[in-house]
Design a protein around this motif. Structure first.
Motif, PDB file in Angstrom:
ATOM      1  N   ILE A 117     -15.394  39.534   3.251  1.00  0.00           N
ATOM      2  CA  ILE A 117     -15.658  39.588   4.491  1.00  0.00           C
ATOM      3  C   ILE A 117     -14.562  40.290   5.428  1.00  0.00           C
ATOM      4  CG2 ILE A 117     -16.094  38.052   6.496  1.00  0.00           C
ATOM      5  CD1 ILE A 117     -16.764  35.946   4.431  1.00  0.00           C
ATOM      6  N   GLY A 118     -15.087  41.640   5.912  1.00  0.00           N
ATOM      7  CA  GLY A 118     -14.004  42.406   6.357  1.00  0.00           C
ATOM      8  C   GLY A 118     -13.393  43.348   5.403  1.00  0.00           C
ATOM      9  N   ASP A 119     -12.461  44.353   6.037  1.00  0.00           N
ATOM     10  CA  ASP A 119     -11.857  45.187   5.002  1.00  0.00           C
ATOM     11  C   ASP A 119     -10.324  45.118   5.027  1.00  0.00           C
ATOM     12  OD1 ASP A 119     -11.274  46.190   7.530  1.00  0.00           O
ATOM     13  OD2 ASP A 119     -12.651  48.128   7.314  1.00  0.00           O
ATOM     14  N   LEU A 120      -9.802  44.058   5.605  1.00  0.00           N
ATOM     15  CA  LEU A 120      -8.471  43.744   5.299  1.00  0.00           C
ATOM     16  C   LEU A 120      -8.010  42.941   4.300  1.00  0.00           C
ATOM     17  CD1 LEU A 120      -7.684  43.590   9.197  1.00  0.00           C
ATOM     18  CD2 LEU A 120      -7.396  45.656   7.616  1.00  0.00           C
ATOM     19  N   CYS A 121      -9.038  42.269   3.764  1.00  0.00           N
ATOM     20  CA  CYS A 121      -8.822  41.177   2.459  1.00  0.00           C
ATOM     21  C   CYS A 121      -8.765  41.838   1.168  1.00  0.00           C
ATOM     22  CB  CYS A 121      -9.626  40.035   2.897  1.00  0.00           C
ATOM     23  SG  CYS A 121     -11.398  40.484   2.681  1.00  0.00           S
ATOM     24  N   ILE A 132     -13.669  33.791  -1.750  1.00  0.00           N
ATOM     25  CA  ILE A 132     -14.120  34.464  -0.635  1.00  0.00           C
ATOM     26  C   ILE A 132     -12.876  34.634  -0.036  1.00  0.00           C
ATOM     27  CG2 ILE A 132     -15.293  33.864   1.623  1.00  0.00           C
ATOM     28  CD1 ILE A 132     -16.440  31.333  -0.449  1.00  0.00           C
ATOM     29  N   SER A 133     -12.674  35.962   0.289  1.00  0.00           N
ATOM     30  CA  SER A 133     -11.781  36.417   1.252  1.00  0.00           C
ATOM     31  C   SER A 133     -12.003  36.848   2.555  1.00  0.00           C
ATOM     32  CB  SER A 133     -10.945  37.541   0.515  1.00  0.00           C
ATOM     33  OG  SER A 133     -10.985  37.276  -1.015  1.00  0.00           O
ATOM     34  N   ALA A 134     -11.376  36.619   3.341  1.00  0.00           N
ATOM     35  CA  ALA A 134     -11.616  37.008   4.916  1.00  0.00           C
ATOM     36  C   ALA A 134     -10.283  37.199   5.552  1.00  0.00           C
ATOM     37  CB  ALA A 134     -12.539  35.908   5.671  1.00  0.00           C
ATOM     38  N   THR A 137     -14.927  38.107  15.151  1.00  0.00           N
ATOM     39  CA  THR A 137     -15.313  36.591  14.934  1.00  0.00           C
ATOM     40  C   THR A 137     -14.261  35.950  14.710  1.00  0.00           C
ATOM     41  OG1 THR A 137     -17.682  37.180  14.959  1.00  0.00           O
ATOM     42  CG2 THR A 137     -17.246  34.962  14.687  1.00  0.00           C
ATOM     43  N   VAL A 138     -13.848  36.397  13.264  1.00  0.00           N
ATOM     44  CA  VAL A 138     -12.802  35.690  12.528  1.00  0.00           C
ATOM     45  C   VAL A 138     -11.396  35.697  13.314  1.00  0.00           C
ATOM     46  CG1 VAL A 138     -11.347  36.169  10.440  1.00  0.00           C
ATOM     47  CG2 VAL A 138     -13.924  36.533  10.572  1.00  0.00           C
ATOM     48  N   GLN A 139     -11.154  36.977  13.884  1.00  0.00           N
ATOM     49  CA  GLN A 139      -9.870  36.978  14.536  1.00  0.00           C
ATOM     50  C   GLN A 139      -9.787  36.017  15.780  1.00  0.00           C
ATOM     51  OE1 GLN A 139      -9.905  41.152  15.206  1.00  0.00           O
ATOM     52  NE2 GLN A 139      -8.677  41.755  13.451  1.00  0.00           N
ATOM     53  N   ALA A 140     -10.994  35.666  16.572  1.00  0.00           N
ATOM     54  CA  ALA A 140     -11.210  34.918  17.463  1.00  0.00           C
ATOM     55  C   ALA A 140     -10.808  33.712  17.216  1.00  0.00           C
ATOM     56  CB  ALA A 140     -12.467  35.145  18.210  1.00  0.00           C
ATOM     57  N   VAL A 141     -10.714  33.127  16.014  1.00  0.00           N
ATOM     58  CA  VAL A 141     -10.573  32.017  15.824  1.00  0.00           C
ATOM     59  C   VAL A 141      -9.159  31.665  15.410  1.00  0.00           C
ATOM     60  CG1 VAL A 141     -11.088  30.061  14.061  1.00  0.00           C
ATOM     61  CG2 VAL A 141     -12.835  31.381  14.821  1.00  0.00           C
ATOM     62  N   THR A 142      -8.695  30.655  16.040  1.00  0.00           N
ATOM     63  CA  THR A 142      -7.315  30.358  15.821  1.00  0.00           C
ATOM     64  C   THR A 142      -6.903  28.957  15.209  1.00  0.00           C
ATOM     65  OG1 THR A 142      -7.013  29.156  17.931  1.00  0.00           O
ATOM     66  CG2 THR A 142      -6.541  31.276  18.127  1.00  0.00           C
ATOM     67  N   ILE A 159     -16.412  25.057   8.547  1.00  0.00           N
ATOM     68  CA  ILE A 159     -15.443  25.050   9.443  1.00  0.00           C
ATOM     69  C   ILE A 159     -14.447  26.085   9.063  1.00  0.00           C
ATOM     70  CG2 ILE A 159     -13.352  23.910  10.195  1.00  0.00           C
ATOM     71  CD1 ILE A 159     -15.280  21.309   9.816  1.00  0.00           C
ATOM     72  N   SER A 160     -14.204  26.308   7.590  1.00  0.00           N
ATOM     73  CA  SER A 160     -12.977  27.332   7.397  1.00  0.00           C
ATOM     74  C   SER A 160     -13.743  28.554   7.707  1.00  0.00           C
ATOM     75  CB  SER A 160     -13.025  27.233   5.929  1.00  0.00           C
ATOM     76  OG  SER A 160     -12.361  25.929   5.784  1.00  0.00           O
ATOM     77  N   LEU A 161     -15.003  28.594   7.418  1.00  0.00           N
ATOM     78  CA  LEU A 161     -15.792  29.965   7.713  1.00  0.00           C
ATOM     79  C   LEU A 161     -15.816  30.370   9.319  1.00  0.00           C
ATOM     80  CD1 LEU A 161     -18.281  29.428   5.066  1.00  0.00           C
ATOM     81  CD2 LEU A 161     -16.540  30.771   5.095  1.00  0.00           C
ATOM     82  N   GLU A 162     -15.980  29.179  10.117  1.00  0.00           N
ATOM     83  CA  GLU A 162     -15.920  29.700  11.342  1.00  0.00           C
ATOM     84  C   GLU A 162     -14.397  30.256  11.608  1.00  0.00           C
ATOM     85  OE1 GLU A 162     -16.120  25.900  13.621  1.00  0.00           O
ATOM     86  OE2 GLU A 162     -18.283  25.483  12.939  1.00  0.00           O
ATOM     87  N   GLY A 163     -13.545  29.466  11.152  1.00  0.00           N
ATOM     88  CA  GLY A 163     -12.202  30.220  11.224  1.00  0.00           C
ATOM     89  C   GLY A 163     -11.971  31.518  10.117  1.00  0.00           C
ATOM     90  N   SER A 164     -12.740  31.429   9.075  1.00  0.00           N
ATOM     91  CA  SER A 164     -12.300  32.502   8.199  1.00  0.00           C
ATOM     92  C   SER A 164     -13.570  33.528   8.199  1.00  0.00           C
ATOM     93  CB  SER A 164     -12.221  31.866   6.960  1.00  0.00           C
ATOM     94  OG  SER A 164     -13.376  31.111   6.417  1.00  0.00           O
TER      95      SER A 164
END
Lengths: 498, 248
Positions: free
Chosen positions: A413-417, A380-382, A10-15, A491-496
């Motif tokens: 959030i996720g394992d790359l952050c 918060i890291s994503a 979901t995170v990646q889908a957001v531009t 909104i940042s979370l939609e993105g992030s």
């Protein structure tokens, strides 16, 4: 876990399309020649029709800056900045300083309208336009100073505030109208040579807000400054100075946005606060600079120095920041607790998504006896975001009975952050108490599932959980901004996040 | 009406459900009993759509809709409610905010108007009163610092607010004292009617003294090995699962 994978997707889908403030205003601008030199410093000072002492002050800062090096200790990575490849002065062309909103370029007014910044409320308060028509209008007004690139384009409620003796105006104006105050306090909290970016700011600052609250006055409305970077290849270097005299109170908020661009733009601000005996300054920031796109291209470099001096006994300075934007955030709003029984607070939410990096925290200098400080930081890291809390609590030998409480929580959030906590504690006083708590957690799969089983979408679930995580900080924001900040987080979370 | 046919499911690649056939007609309460590790919780998670609990075969139809093809929130909107065995804590999220967000999400999905804070509070207080709950619970973080009994009662409150068509109660009786058990049972019994059905998953007969099921199914080794009326629960209590296993 599968749910986490889904979150990451979901995170990646957001531009960058989630950044709703990324438009550019097409307006006739006046620039200084590109680059930075003593001549440019003189150019800016001349443009601002400044007195000789201020030009001297700037030149000293510029001389200091030339001998300094960019700090390398923050946990952020970026290519070298070419300080000669930017404009240090960019202002919308207008014939003379506008005396009322009607004289302000309509294109500018439209820009602020689009951003949701209430420049027109002035008229409502003055009873010109349908004053108090609806109960909704009777809510407390907010005075706004709008800074567009290098200049302040409008300040609202000035007249109303003047009745209480409150000065709220662009700092360039205060230099002319209240030179004694500006000269006395400018650089008294953040000296010109304090650090690389503060020195740069001192040399080339163009505008910002100036606030003076007289003795015993409780400022009757929220004051706010809205910063907008618009022009290409420009840096914004604003300077804010707030002085709260004995027994006064002021709540101040700053917001900021910028167009979406592939280039990185520099924002190096300095904010100085001074609180006298029994005065309280509450300073809230909702930082929403363009963060760059999903690949980490573009975005604002937000290198900011913010510091408050609790000079008087029982004075209090409270910083609250919600940092959702910028490609890189480097800021440590700090308190110098000189007055006895003075209080410093720092409440922070910092979100990094995609390739955003944040190295932020605070410094609390306990100098006077029985000084108290509270630090609550929520990171918060994503995505590939990197989030560092860096804080210093220094307790001097004379700060008997001083107390500090620090709480740093990180949410991944996720394992790359990444989340990092770097607390420094220096205590030279035996009777002082210092507490530090830190946690790192993930949004758990079971939390998401619990919410979704109750009918919430994945995005709403993440928003709810993150808002819960940040609650201690958000409740420190003035009510209306808290609602805004919550939306912004979402909104940042939609993105992030999701 | 819930119709499960030949449902198989696995967790971490390990088969847990090995062909479940079960029909719960609308208006009926069915109990699923079974020893630890028999697949009871897996069944509840597969029906509610939790990640990691993958259906590998068979089907589950809910009022004719293919439940297994739906997202968890879509199943919730369709009227499937899971009362969790271990209700999850959401720090900093107010219980009232959570309940209202959930209720409005489901109302939205049903095409009903959302409730504002005042309307919601009024409704929540009514439902809480009926469940002998203190509305102080609304002000706290979701399940944060709740006792085991409070968490279960909070689940029942959510059920009372969301008014599902099918409630799956996953060992809601575990860790409850007798007073809390009665409150939970009263909450479920109050929902009973032609438009409500329930799957009561439990290890013990005790809960079924208060929620008398229409049918009882025994789940062992991922299959339903016996079905019967309420008396089957009593038989199990007297003889243990061993006897059934030996007979099966």
């Amino acid at each position: 876990m599968p749910a986490v994978t889904e979150t990451i997707e979901t995170v990646q889908a957001v531009t960058e399309s989630t950044y709703k403030w990324g438009f550019e205003t097409d307006i006739d601008m006046e620039f200084a020649p590109k680059g930075l030199s003593e001549d440019i410093v003189r150019f800016i000072s001349a443009k601002k029709e400044e007195p000789a002492w201020l030009l001297e002050w700037r030149l000293r800062a510029f001389a200091a800056w030339q001998k300094m090096e960019e700090p390398r200790w923050p946990a952020v990575k970026y290519p070298p900045i070419d300080y000669q490849d930017a404009y240090y002065y960019a202002a919308p062309k207008q014939k003379a300083a506008p005396k009322s909103l009607d004289e302000v370029d309509p294109e500018l007014l439209r820009t602020y309208e689009k951003l949701g910044i209430p420049l027109r409320e002035q008229a409502i308060l003055a009873g010109v336009e349908g004053a108090g028509e609806t109960p909704a209008d009777s809510r407390m007004p907010i005075a706004v100073d709008a800074v567009f690139d290098s200049v302040s384009v409008a300040t609202t409620f000035k007249d109303r505030l003047e009745k209480d003796g409150i000065i709220f105006c662009p700092i360039s104006e205060a230099v002319k109208t209240h030179p004694e105050l500006v000269q006395k306090y400018l650089g008294s909290v953040v000296p010109q040579g304090d650090n690389f970016f503060a020195a740069l700011n001192s040399a080339v600052f163009t505008d910002g807000s100036f606030v003076y609250i007289p003795k015993g006055v409780r400022c009757p409305m929220e004051l706010s400054t809205y910063f907008r970077i618009n022009a290409k290849s420009t840096g914004q270097f604003e300077r804010t100075l707030i002085i709260a005299d004995e027994g006064s109170y002021v709540s101040y908020l700053e917001g900021c946005t910028a167009p979406m661009r592939d280039e990185n733009q520099l924002h190096a601000a300095v904010v100085e606060l001074v609180a006298m005996d029994d005065a309280t300054i509450k300073y809230s920031t909702v930082q929403n600079w363009y963060p760059g796109d999903a690949e980490g291209k573009g975005g604002i470099y937000n290198f900011v120095t913010k510091r408050g001096a609790c000079r008087g006994a029982r004075s209090k300075i409270s910083w609250t920041q919600v940092e959702t934007g910028s490609a890189i955030t480097w800021k440590y709003p700090s308190c110098i607790l000189q007055g006895e029984d003075s209080v410093g607070e720092f409440y922070s939410v910092a979100i990094t998504n995609n390739y955003q990096q944040a190295d932020t925290g605070t410094k609390m200098f306990h100098i006077g006896p029985r000084t108290k400080s509270t630090i609550v930081s929520k990171g918060i890291s994503a995505g590939h975001g990197q989030n560092t809390y860096r804080g210093l609590v220094r307790i001097g030998a004379k700060a008997t009975g001083a107390r500090n409480f620090t709480q740093c929580d990180s949410l991944l959030i996720g394992d790359l952050c990444g989340a990092h906590t770097v607390p420094y504690i220096e205590n030279r006083c035996l009777s002082a108490k210092v507490e530090h708590e830190a946690t790192t957690s993930r949004i758990a799969e079971d939390q998401l599932f619990y919410c979704r089983q109750r009918g919430l979408s994945q995005e709403d679930a993440v928003g709810l959980i993150v808002n819960g995580f940040c609650r201690e900080v958000l409740k420190e924001l003035p009510m209306e901004f808290a609602v805004e900040a919550q939306k912004l987080l979402q909104i940042s979370l939609e993105g992030s996040v999701g | 009406m819930l119709e499960i046919k030949g449902l198989t499911a696995e967790v971490d690649g390990k088969p847990i459900l090995k062909g479940i056939d079960l029909v719960v007609p609308q208006g009926e309460v069915h109990a699923i009993m079974g020893p630890n590790g028999s697949g009871k919780s897996t069944l509840s998670y597969v029906l509610s759509g939790r990640d990691g609990y993958e259906a590998t075969g068979g089907e589950a139809l809910f009022h004719g809709q293919d439940l297994l093809a739906m997202e968890p929130e879509e199943r919730a909107a369709a009227g499937v409610f899971l009362a969790f065995q271990y209700p999850v804590e959401l720090p900093g999220v107010g219980n009232a905010t959570f309940l209202r967000t959930a209720l409005n999400a489901i109302r939205r999905a049903k095409g009903e108007s959302e409730l504002d804070a005042m309307q919601f509070l009024k409704l929540a207080r009514e439902r809480m009163k009926a469940l002998s709950m203190n509305d102080e619970m609304l002000k706290r973080g979701v399940n944060v610092g709740f006792s085991g009994g409070e968490k279960k009662r909070n689940e029942i409150l959510q059920m009372a607010l969301l008014q599902p068509k099918l409630a799956i109660l996953d060992e809601t009786d575990s860790g409850l004292d007798i007073d809390a058990l009665k409150i939970v049972a009263d909450g479920v019994n109050a929902m009973r009617g032609p438009n409500f059905s329930a799957l009561v998953i439990t290890h013990y007969q005790r809960l079924l003294d208060y929620i008398v099921p229409d049918r009882v199914h025994v789940l062992m080794g991922g299959r339903i090995v016996r079905s019967g009326g309420p008396d089957l629960a009593k038989e199990l209590e007297a003889q243990g699962y061993g006897a059934i296993q030996a007979a099966a």
